[in-house]
Design a protein around this motif. Sequence first.
Motif, short mmCIF file in Angstrom:
data_model
loop_
_atom_site.label_atom_id
_atom_site.label_comp_id
_atom_site.label_asym_id
_atom_site.label_seq_id
_atom_site.Cartn_x
_atom_site.Cartn_y
_atom_site.Cartn_z
N PHE A 1 0.83 -1.20 0.00
CA PHE A 1 0.00 0.00 0.00
C PHE A 1 0.86 1.25 0.00
CE2 PHE A 1 -1.78 3.40 2.68
CZ PHE A 1 -2.89 3.74 1.92
N THR A 2 0.63 2.12 -0.97
CA THR A 2 1.28 3.42 -1.01
C THR A 2 0.26 4.46 -1.45
OG1 THR A 2 2.02 3.01 -3.29
CG2 THR A 2 3.59 2.53 -1.52
N VAL A 3 0.31 5.61 -0.84
CA VAL A 3 -0.62 6.69 -1.21
C VAL A 3 -0.07 7.50 -2.36
CG1 VAL A 3 -1.80 8.76 -0.41
CG2 VAL A 3 -1.50 6.81 1.15
N LEU B 1 -7.59 11.54 -2.57
CA LEU B 1 -8.56 10.55 -2.10
C LEU B 1 -9.59 10.26 -3.18
CD1 LEU B 1 -9.67 8.81 0.20
CD2 LEU B 1 -10.96 10.80 0.99
N LYS B 2 -10.00 11.29 -3.91
CA LYS B 2 -10.98 11.10 -4.99
C LYS B 2 -10.44 10.16 -6.05
CE LYS B 2 -13.62 13.61 -8.49
NZ LYS B 2 -13.92 14.95 -9.08
N GLN B 3 -9.17 10.31 -6.40
CA GLN B 3 -8.56 9.44 -7.39
C GLN B 3 -8.53 7.99 -6.91
OE1 GLN B 3 -4.84 11.78 -7.82
NE2 GLN B 3 -5.17 11.60 -10.03
N VAL B 4 -8.19 7.80 -5.65
CA VAL B 4 -8.14 6.46 -5.07
C VAL B 4 -9.53 5.83 -5.09
CG1 VAL B 4 -7.73 5.15 -2.96
CG2 VAL B 4 -6.13 6.94 -3.65
N VAL B 5 -10.54 6.59 -4.70
CA VAL B 5 -11.92 6.08 -4.69
C VAL B 5 -12.32 5.61 -6.08
CG1 VAL B 5 -14.34 6.73 -4.43
CG2 VAL B 5 -12.66 7.48 -2.73
N ILE B 6 -12.05 6.44 -7.07
CA ILE B 6 -12.47 6.12 -8.45
C ILE B 6 -11.64 4.96 -9.03
CG2 ILE B 6 -12.60 7.00 -10.81
CD1 ILE B 6 -13.21 9.75 -9.62
N ASP B 7 -10.32 5.04 -8.88
CA ASP B 7 -9.46 4.01 -9.46
C ASP B 7 -9.69 2.64 -8.85
OD1 ASP B 7 -8.34 5.91 -11.07
OD2 ASP B 7 -6.52 6.17 -9.88
N THR C 1 -6.40 5.18 3.21
CA THR C 1 -5.85 6.32 2.46
C THR C 1 -6.25 7.64 3.11
OG1 THR C 1 -5.92 5.10 0.37
CG2 THR C 1 -5.81 7.51 0.24
N TRP C 2 -7.51 7.75 3.49
CA TRP C 2 -7.99 8.97 4.15
C TRP C 2 -7.28 9.20 5.47
CZ3 TRP C 2 -11.04 9.29 8.73
CH2 TRP C 2 -11.43 10.60 9.06
N VAL C 3 -7.15 8.15 6.26
CA VAL C 3 -6.51 8.29 7.58
C VAL C 3 -5.04 8.65 7.43
CG1 VAL C 3 -5.82 7.03 9.66
CG2 VAL C 3 -8.12 6.72 8.73
N MET C 4 -4.33 7.97 6.53
CA MET C 4 -2.90 8.18 6.39
C MET C 4 -2.56 9.54 5.79
SD MET C 4 -1.66 5.54 7.80
CE MET C 4 0.07 5.69 7.40
N ASN D 1 -4.42 -5.96 -12.40
CA ASN D 1 -5.24 -7.16 -12.53
C ASN D 1 -5.09 -8.09 -11.32
OD1 ASN D 1 -5.99 -6.47 -15.25
ND2 ASN D 1 -3.92 -7.04 -15.83
N SER D 2 -4.54 -7.58 -10.23
CA SER D 2 -4.28 -8.45 -9.10
C SER D 2 -4.92 -7.88 -7.83
CB SER D 2 -2.78 -8.61 -8.88
OG SER D 2 -2.19 -7.38 -8.51
N VAL D 3 -5.01 -8.74 -6.86
CA VAL D 3 -5.45 -8.37 -5.52
C VAL D 3 -4.44 -8.95 -4.56
CG1 VAL D 3 -7.26 -8.63 -3.80
CG2 VAL D 3 -7.88 -8.51 -6.21
N PRO D 4 -3.84 -8.15 -3.72
CA PRO D 4 -4.04 -6.73 -3.51
C PRO D 4 -3.26 -5.88 -4.51
CG PRO D 4 -2.42 -7.54 -1.99
CD PRO D 4 -2.94 -8.76 -2.74
N PRO D 5 -3.46 -4.56 -4.50
CA PRO D 5 -2.79 -3.69 -5.43
C PRO D 5 -1.37 -3.39 -4.99
CG PRO D 5 -4.09 -2.37 -3.98
CD PRO D 5 -4.33 -3.81 -3.59
N GLN D 6 -0.56 -2.99 -5.93
CA GLN D 6 0.77 -2.52 -5.59
C GLN D 6 0.75 -1.01 -5.49
OE1 GLN D 6 3.80 -4.05 -8.14
NE2 GLN D 6 3.02 -6.11 -8.08
#
Length: 368
Positions: A48-50, A55-61, A125-128, A363-368
Motif C-alpha cells: 500500500f502506497t498513497v 482521495l478522490k482518485q483512489v476512490v475512483i481508481d 488512504t484517508w486516515v494516512m 489485474n491483481s489483488v491486492p494492489p501494488q
Amino acid sequence: MIDAAKGIGILLIVLGHNPLFDQNFTPLADLLSAFRLPFFFFISGTMFTVGKRSLKQVVIDRADAWLKPVVVVVALSDLVYMALGRITLETSLLGLFYETGFTLTYVWTALWFLPHLWLLYVTVTWVMTSFKSLSDRVWKKALIVAALLLVGDLFLKQFAGPLTTPACHRVTEFKLGLLHCGLPFSADLLLLTAAFFLLGHFMAAWTKQFKINGWLLAGALAVMSACQWFFDADVDFNFRRYDDLLICTLQAFSGIYLMLCVCSVIARFSKPSKLLAYFGRGSLFILIFHAPIVEKTIDLLSRFVPSVAAVGFAAFILPVLLSLLIWNICRRVDLLAWLMLPRNSNRAPQAKMVATHHTASANSVPPQ
C-alpha cells in the motif's frame, strides 16, 4: 518474495473454499483458516502506497479495478437467475448494493472481499493522508494496531454470524434485521482488517528485506502449535468470527511469520516463484471466479470419479487454471476488457509494456 506471497495467498483462499479439503483434512483446514485472511490483508498492506494521488482518485481508481467487475459478474448472473425464477429483483439489488457474503447470490459469496478491500483501501488512504503524525513513531504504530484489534473485536461482537443466527446465513430481502448481521461492504470488519493491513504497511520495509530468524521461526511454530492444540479459536471474517482476541491474534501473527518464511524460501527458486507471481498477477480473476468453478467441478466429477482425493485435487487446480484463462480472454477482447479490467491496465500480453509495475498490479489483488 512479495510476488510469491501474493500467489500463495490466493491459492490458500481457493483451498479454503474447497469443501472436500475441509472435510478430509480438517486439522490442516483449521490451521490455515487461523491466518489465511490476516496474511492476505497483511500482504495487501505491504504494497500500500498513497503517493501523490488524491482521495478522490483512489476512490475512483479502486472502484474501477475492484467494484466494477463485481457488479458486472453479479448483475449478469442475477439476470439469468431471475429469468429462471430462482431469485427476485429485490434479492439481486440487495446483493449489488449491500455487497456482503450474506447478501450476494450464493455462488458469489466469496466476492464480499473485493468491496471490503475497496472500503479498507479508501479508509486507510484517508486516515494516512489526514493524520500523518499518527504513525511517525514506532510506539504510535504499535498502539494503533493494538487499538484497532481491541476495539475491532469488541465492535464485531455486536453483530451476529450465521453460526449463532441462521437467518444471517442468507438474507434475500431488505429488512430491519439486516443490520444485525453486518454492515454494507462488511464495514463491521473494518477495524480488525485494518489492523492487519496497517501492520503490513508499517512493516513493509522489514518484510521486503525479510530474513529468516531461527529463534523467531521456532517461537512462531511453538505458538501456533500450542494455540491449535489447546484452543479452538477460529477466524472467519465472512462468518463474523474472531473467537478469542488473544488466541486468534497470536495465531494470525505466528501464521504470518511462518508464511513469510515459506515465501522467502520459495523466492530462492526461479521457476516456482515466477509461477506464483503469475498467480498473483491474475489473483483478481481467481478470486472472482474460483468459487462457482469449485462447486461445479465437485458436482460433475463426483458422478464419474470414485476417488475423493482426485476430485478434491481437480477442484483445486481447475478453478485456478480456468480463472486465469478467463483473465487472458478478457485481456484480448475489447468489450470484456472494458467490462472487467481497470481502464489503465494492459489488455493483451503482447502489448507494449509502458508501465510494468502498474500493469501487473491492476489485474491483481491486492494492489501494488
